[in-house]
Design a protein around this motif. Structure first.
Motif, PDB file in Angstrom:
ATOM      1  N   THR A 101       0.843  -1.178   0.000  1.00 57.67           N
ATOM      2  CA  THR A 101       0.000   0.000   0.000  1.00 57.67           C
ATOM      3  C   THR A 101       0.890   1.243   0.000  1.00 57.67           C
ATOM      4  O   THR A 101       1.730   1.398   0.882  1.00 57.67           O
ATOM      5  CB  THR A 101      -0.932  -0.014   1.215  1.00 57.67           C
ATOM      6  OG1 THR A 101      -1.607  -1.280   1.218  1.00 57.67           O
ATOM      7  CG2 THR A 101      -1.929   1.118   1.150  1.00 57.67           C
ATOM      8  N   VAL A 102       0.694   2.107  -1.008  1.00 52.44           N
ATOM      9  CA  VAL A 102       1.551   3.280  -1.152  1.00 52.44           C
ATOM     10  C   VAL A 102       1.117   4.404  -0.204  1.00 52.44           C
ATOM     11  O   VAL A 102       0.055   4.311   0.412  1.00 52.44           O
ATOM     12  CB  VAL A 102       1.545   3.797  -2.614  1.00 52.44           C
ATOM     13  CG1 VAL A 102       2.071   2.739  -3.556  1.00 52.44           C
ATOM     14  CG2 VAL A 102       0.145   4.210  -3.005  1.00 52.44           C
ATOM     15  N   PRO A 114       6.948   2.169   0.342  1.00 46.40           N
ATOM     16  CA  PRO A 114       8.092   1.902   1.214  1.00 46.40           C
ATOM     17  C   PRO A 114       8.641   0.483   1.082  1.00 46.40           C
ATOM     18  O   PRO A 114       9.738   0.201   1.540  1.00 46.40           O
ATOM     19  CB  PRO A 114       7.525   2.124   2.615  1.00 46.40           C
ATOM     20  CG  PRO A 114       6.074   1.854   2.486  1.00 46.40           C
ATOM     21  CD  PRO A 114       5.686   2.227   1.084  1.00 46.40           C
TER      22      PRO A 114
ATOM     23  N   PHE B 151       2.189  -6.823   5.541  1.00 42.77           N
ATOM     24  CA  PHE B 151       2.746  -6.388   4.258  1.00 42.77           C
ATOM     25  C   PHE B 151       3.807  -7.355   3.734  1.00 42.77           C
ATOM     26  O   PHE B 151       3.924  -7.551   2.518  1.00 42.77           O
ATOM     27  CB  PHE B 151       3.272  -4.948   4.347  1.00 42.77           C
ATOM     28  CG  PHE B 151       2.146  -3.956   4.354  1.00 42.77           C
ATOM     29  CD1 PHE B 151       1.437  -3.706   3.187  1.00 42.77           C
ATOM     30  CD2 PHE B 151       1.755  -3.324   5.512  1.00 42.77           C
ATOM     31  CE1 PHE B 151       0.375  -2.821   3.186  1.00 42.77           C
ATOM     32  CE2 PHE B 151       0.686  -2.431   5.516  1.00 42.77           C
ATOM     33  CZ  PHE B 151      -0.009  -2.183   4.349  1.00 42.77           C
ATOM     34  N   ALA B 274      -5.609  -3.310   6.808  1.00 45.62           N
ATOM     35  CA  ALA B 274      -5.525  -3.466   5.358  1.00 45.62           C
ATOM     36  C   ALA B 274      -5.656  -2.126   4.648  1.00 45.62           C
ATOM     37  O   ALA B 274      -5.281  -1.999   3.489  1.00 45.62           O
ATOM     38  CB  ALA B 274      -6.605  -4.421   4.875  1.00 45.62           C
ATOM     39  N   PHE B 275      -6.166  -1.103   5.327  1.00 50.22           N
ATOM     40  CA  PHE B 275      -6.396   0.184   4.674  1.00 50.22           C
ATOM     41  C   PHE B 275      -5.531   1.285   5.262  1.00 50.22           C
ATOM     42  O   PHE B 275      -5.923   2.438   5.343  1.00 50.22           O
ATOM     43  CB  PHE B 275      -7.882   0.529   4.698  1.00 50.22           C
ATOM     44  CG  PHE B 275      -8.673  -0.486   3.925  1.00 50.22           C
ATOM     45  CD1 PHE B 275      -8.639  -0.489   2.543  1.00 50.22           C
ATOM     46  CD2 PHE B 275      -9.386  -1.472   4.583  1.00 50.22           C
ATOM     47  CE1 PHE B 275      -9.320  -1.446   1.820  1.00 50.22           C
ATOM     48  CE2 PHE B 275     -10.069  -2.441   3.865  1.00 50.22           C
ATOM     49  CZ  PHE B 275     -10.043  -2.422   2.480  1.00 50.22           C
ATOM     50  N   ALA B 276      -4.324   0.873   5.706  1.00 45.82           N
ATOM     51  CA  ALA B 276      -3.329   1.851   6.132  1.00 45.82           C
ATOM     52  C   ALA B 276      -2.148   1.689   5.197  1.00 45.82           C
ATOM     53  O   ALA B 276      -1.927   0.606   4.680  1.00 45.82           O
ATOM     54  CB  ALA B 276      -2.898   1.558   7.567  1.00 45.82           C
ATOM     55  N   PRO B 277      -1.407   2.782   4.929  1.00 45.90           N
ATOM     56  CA  PRO B 277      -0.234   2.618   4.057  1.00 45.90           C
ATOM     57  C   PRO B 277       0.808   1.722   4.709  1.00 45.90           C
ATOM     58  O   PRO B 277       0.866   1.621   5.935  1.00 45.90           O
ATOM     59  CB  PRO B 277       0.279   4.044   3.874  1.00 45.90           C
ATOM     60  CG  PRO B 277      -0.386   4.871   4.900  1.00 45.90           C
ATOM     61  CD  PRO B 277      -1.613   4.157   5.350  1.00 45.90           C
ATOM     62  N   ALA B 278       1.619   1.089   3.879  1.00 45.04           N
ATOM     63  CA  ALA B 278       2.706   0.262   4.402  1.00 45.04           C
ATOM     64  C   ALA B 278       3.667   1.166   5.161  1.00 45.04           C
ATOM     65  O   ALA B 278       3.974   2.259   4.706  1.00 45.04           O
ATOM     66  CB  ALA B 278       3.420  -0.437   3.259  1.00 45.04           C
ATOM     67  N   PRO B 279       4.148   0.758   6.344  1.00 46.69           N
ATOM     68  CA  PRO B 279       5.036   1.617   7.126  1.00 46.69           C
ATOM     69  C   PRO B 279       6.412   1.728   6.468  1.00 46.69           C
ATOM     70  O   PRO B 279       6.849   0.801   5.780  1.00 46.69           O
ATOM     71  CB  PRO B 279       5.135   0.900   8.464  1.00 46.69           C
ATOM     72  CG  PRO B 279       4.809  -0.524   8.178  1.00 46.69           C
ATOM     73  CD  PRO B 279       3.875  -0.524   7.011  1.00 46.69           C
ATOM     74  N   ALA B 280       7.085   2.862   6.693  1.00 43.30           N
ATOM     75  CA  ALA B 280       8.448   3.036   6.176  1.00 43.30           C
ATOM     76  C   ALA B 280       9.360   2.036   6.872  1.00 43.30           C
ATOM     77  O   ALA B 280       9.109   1.629   8.002  1.00 43.30           O
ATOM     78  CB  ALA B 280       8.910   4.462   6.432  1.00 43.30           C
TER      79      ALA B 280
END
Lengths: 153, 361
Positions: A101-102, A114, B151, B274-280
């Protein structure tokens, strides 16, 4: 070997072959009939595709200029970006590389994945890193207080 | 007391020939030479596997494999259940140490050419066990249902989708649907606690049986110096001499595990969304880092082909070559050491170490 050598009457060989064939195919058919339901069971039934073509991604005023938010669009995440000049843009948030997910990077003014350091510009084009294709763009409309995102037909 | 022991032994002997076991233990020996130390890593991996089985069973008492409950149940284990933090941390640490010792075992066998005739099947069963261990790692990683794992699983299963023809089928089979959801968690749980343990037990039995049948391999260089009369063949009894040394190693491993679990308890992270951005800074477990880093370096396309497919094919081919290396390096069976295969091993090890180090930078 000549069947006569084994003390068997002439003509026994074909029927023996028939019996082997019938038994063999019977066993194969029964194995197939056990395996087929098992294999069908392993594959899950398809999910009902979300019929909604549009969704309220956020409220007007939720987003500052130069920021972004991930929202739920059917069974997939989408990303809504408010550009520095206040315009809205929306794309699928599923990276075209390996489906991470961006997120919006305010410092770069680009969309960033990421997982493997992929970058997309604000038109959704893949500009650097491993992503092979651009992000699919959605349409954005403001309806009253709602920011509505919809798939283009 | 000794009287009772002998009577029990006699009773067992009359029923299934327990004397044969005693005989076997008395006659089994382990070769002694300057590489003997490497013989300990297989037993160490087995010991850590036993730890995994035991702590895994304990975790099963409280763990709940659904998207709604999994994270909370692990949280419950580490915060509420007495010594839950210890059991869970030991399970995670032991898993990592087991992967590490399995790799050490594998590379030592490779470099000492222990895979050569007649031990080709021992090597293959060992390699399949290593793949199963990696499968345990990959499936177990998801079970706490935290963001990192969510992820990592998305990426890992997405890669399976690149396999030609059957890729999409494999992806749906692994995920239990087109996306990573609670269905994936339930499936991975099934793989982790039923499918993989079953396969592992079968392969492990085969592996150990072959090791017992064939005895320990003596490296070609040692064999040569014995054949040329420069050295005497030396050995020590397996029971009790070698086993006692094994046990000392296991005892140290237990102490290390306890210390690691207490000083560096395994983190739980945040619940998957599932609806959060992938963490850095997202990354897989360390033993997949070399593949992860390679994917980062690949451009979108190489020629006409998606580079993921190319990368996947390269790793698949490398794995296959590694699996059948006893048959490629058949000359080792005659005691001939081929430089190419030693070089290949050095390259593989170097590649994995360098790429992993770059990923951690």
């Amino acid at each position: 070997m000549d069947p006569a050598d084994r003390g068997q009457p002439e003509g026994a060989q074909p029927s023996r072959r028939w019996i082997s064939l019938l038994l063999g195919s019977g066993v194969l058919a029964s194995i197939a009939s056990f395996l087929y339901p098992a294999i069908r069971y392993i594959i899950p039934p398809p999910l009902a595709e979300s019929s909604s073509r549009s969704v309220v991604a956020a409220k007007v005023g939720d987003l500052k200029n130069n920021s972004g938010v991930v929202f739920k669009f059917g069974s997939e995440p989408g990303i809504l970006v408010r550009l520095a000049d206040g315009q809205y843009r929306a794309f699928t948030a599923v990276c075209t590389h390996l489906s991470c997910t961006v997120q919006y990077r305010a410092d770069l003014r680009e969309i960033w994945c990421p997982c493997h350091n992929g970058l997309y510009d604000l038109a959704g084009r893949n500009v650097s890193g491993p992503p092979p294709r651009p992000l699919q763009a959605y349409e954005v409309h403001i309806q009253g207080e709602d920011i509505v995102v919809s798939r283009s037909a | 007391m000794a009287e009772l022991y002998h009577r029990i032994l006699k009773w067992l002997d009359e029923r299934f020939g327990a004397g044969a076991v005693e005989d076997f233990l008395r006659h089994k020996t382990v070769p002694l030479h300057r590489y003997t130390i490497w013989y300990y890593f297989g037993g160490m991996t087995l010991f850590l596997f036993v730890i995994q089985v035991l702590t895994g069973i304990l975790l099963l008492l409280y763990y709940r494999p659904t998207a709604n409950d999994a994270f909370e149940s692990v949280q419950y284990i580490v915060t509420q259940v007495r010594f839950g933090w210890l059991i869970r941390s030991v399970h995670s640490w032991s898993a990592n140490l087991m992967v590490f010792t399995a790799f050490v075992h594998m590379f030592s066998v490779y470099f000492l050419k222990a895979y050569r005739k007649p031990r080709e099947l021992t090597w293959i069963s060992g390699m399949l066990l290593l793949f199963i261990v990696l499968g345990f790692g990959f499936s177990g990683y998801l079970l706490p249902w935290n963001t990192l794992a969510f992820f990592a699983t998305k990426v890992g299963t997405d890669m399976a989708g690149f396999v030609p023809i059957v890729g999409k089928w494999i992806l749906v089979f692994l995920r239990g649907g087109p996306e990573v959801t609670g269905a994936t968690l339930t499936r991975f749980f099934g793989f982790h606690v039923a499918v993989l343990p079953g396969l592992a037990t079968l392969l492990l039995a085969m592996h150990l049986l072959l090791v017992q049948q064939l005895g320990m391999s003596v490296p070609p260089s040692v064999e040569r110096s014995i054949a040329e009369g420069r050295a005497q063949p030396r050995s020590m009894p397996f029971f009790p001499n070698f086993l006692l040394r094994d046990i000392i190693g296991w005892y140290v491993a237990l102490g290390t595990l306890g210390a690691l679990a207490a000083i560096f308890p395994w983190e739980l992270g945040t619940k998957a969304d599932a609806f959060a951005p992938a963490p850095a800074g997202i990354h897989p477990e360390w033993y997949f880092l070399f593949m992860f880093q390679t994917l980062k370096y690949l451009p979108a396309k190489i020629g006409f082909i998606d580079s993921e497919l190319l990368g996947l094919m390269a790793f698949g081919l490398a794995g296959l070559v590694w699996l059948v290396v006893p048959f490629l390096d058949y000359k080792a069976g005659f005691g001939r050491v081929t430089r190419f295969f030693t070089g290949l091993g050095v390259f593989a090890l170097g590649y994995m170490v360098v790429m992993s180090a770059l990923a951690l930078r």
